[in-house]
Design a protein around this motif. Structure first.
Motif, PDB file in Angstrom:
ATOM      1  N   ALA A  71       0.838  -1.431   0.167  1.00  0.00           N
ATOM      2  CA  ALA A  71       0.280  -0.152  -0.246  1.00  0.00           C
ATOM      3  C   ALA A  71       0.712   1.248   0.139  1.00  0.00           C
ATOM      4  O   ALA A  71       0.652   1.998  -0.999  1.00  0.00           O
ATOM      5  CB  ALA A  71      -0.545  -0.094   1.172  1.00  0.00           C
ATOM      6  N   GLN A  72       2.553   1.476   1.009  1.00  0.00           N
ATOM      7  CA  GLN A  72       2.965   2.191   0.571  1.00  0.00           C
ATOM      8  C   GLN A  72       3.455   2.724  -0.485  1.00  0.00           C
ATOM      9  O   GLN A  72       3.561   3.730  -0.989  1.00  0.00           O
ATOM     10  CB  GLN A  72       4.142   2.573   1.952  1.00  0.00           C
ATOM     11  N   GLU A  73       3.567   1.347  -0.858  1.00  0.00           N
ATOM     12  CA  GLU A  73       4.569   1.432  -2.629  1.00  0.00           C
ATOM     13  C   GLU A  73       3.774   1.569  -3.350  1.00  0.00           C
ATOM     14  O   GLU A  73       4.203   3.302  -4.344  1.00  0.00           O
ATOM     15  CB  GLU A  73       5.231   0.198  -2.825  1.00  0.00           C
ATOM     16  N   GLY A  74       1.868   1.646  -3.678  1.00  0.00           N
ATOM     17  CA  GLY A  74       1.055   2.189  -4.485  1.00  0.00           C
ATOM     18  C   GLY A  74       0.947   3.896  -3.929  1.00  0.00           C
ATOM     19  O   GLY A  74       1.211   4.554  -4.430  1.00  0.00           O
ATOM     20  N   GLU A  75       1.290   4.121  -2.475  1.00  0.00           N
ATOM     21  CA  GLU A  75       1.102   5.826  -2.300  1.00  0.00           C
ATOM     22  C   GLU A  75       2.242   6.155  -3.024  1.00  0.00           C
ATOM     23  O   GLU A  75       2.350   7.317  -3.701  1.00  0.00           O
ATOM     24  CB  GLU A  75       0.857   5.718  -0.905  1.00  0.00           C
ATOM     25  N   LEU A  76       3.427   5.573  -2.949  1.00  0.00           N
ATOM     26  CA  LEU A  76       4.666   6.220  -3.331  1.00  0.00           C
ATOM     27  C   LEU A  76       4.040   6.530  -5.039  1.00  0.00           C
ATOM     28  O   LEU A  76       4.783   7.278  -5.448  1.00  0.00           O
ATOM     29  CB  LEU A  76       5.832   5.599  -2.806  1.00  0.00           C
ATOM     30  N   ASN A  77       3.753   5.276  -5.589  1.00  0.00           N
ATOM     31  CA  ASN A  77       4.026   5.497  -7.145  1.00  0.00           C
ATOM     32  C   ASN A  77       3.316   6.558  -7.951  1.00  0.00           C
ATOM     33  O   ASN A  77       3.227   7.020  -8.419  1.00  0.00           O
ATOM     34  CB  ASN A  77       3.942   4.074  -7.379  1.00  0.00           C
TER      35      ASN A  77
END
Length: 188
Positions: A71-77
């Motif tokens: 989820a954090q990687e998605g938010e970062l992307n």
């Protein structure tokens, strides 16, 4: 005359009583020794079940942490995509927050937008740092869990082998003494 050879008879009775006591002691040692190994096996089974439950709990925690990581990687992307769409450079991991993007910002950009971009860049840097920390923690926890589980499996296998060896020894003893027709205890 009647009591002349009774010494031999009395000595023979004492020898036979001593042999019977010795056989009884050996049989008792096997029976009660097996009970202790069965209790130890039960205790090992309980600790192995507890370790499996703990492993399952930790795996669930690992899955939840990985979901949070994704989820954090998605938010970062998403934040990177927004920055790219806005025409602003995205700082590389580990770069100072906003150092590279400020050089690329138009000079006529209002101050509040530049502050928002700086805050966003700081948030991206924090998310990347958190992501790396979570990855390192997950790898460490997973390796510790697997090592402990392997140790417990090895202990359980060693105890099973010992129980099997003792069972075979008891069966051999019972066959040798002719007591193998006695009812068997249920194997736990």
């Amino acid at each position: 005359m009647m009591f002349q050879n009774w010494n031999f008879l009395i000595a023979e009775m004492w020898v036979l009583l001593a042999l019977a006591a010795l056989v009884g002691l050996i049989a008792g040692a096997f029976i009660f020794g097996r009970k202790k190994s069965t209790e130890a096996s039960f205790s090992l089974d309980q600790s192995l079940a507890a370790a499996k439950n703990e492993l399952m709990g930790l795996r669930k925690q690992l899955d939840a942490t990985q979901a949070q990581l994704f989820a954090q990687e998605g938010e970062l992307n998403d934040l990177r995509a927004i920055a790219t769409a806005a025409g602003v450079g995205v700082p590389m991991a580990g770069a100072g927050a906003g150092e590279e993007t400020l050089a690329e910002m138009p000079e006529d950009m209002p101050e509040e937008y530049s502050q928002l971009i700086l805050q966003r860049d700081e948030r991206i840097a924090l998310l990347e740092a958190d992501l790396e920390d979570l990855r390192a923690e997950l790898e460490t926890d997973a390796s510790k869990i697997e090592e402990r589980f392997e140790e417990m499996l090895a202990e359980a296998n060693a105890r099973d082998e010992e129980i099997e060896r003792l069972t075979e020894a008891l069966a051999a003893y019972e066959a040798a003494t002719g007591t193998d027709d006695m009812p068997q205890q249920a194997n736990g």
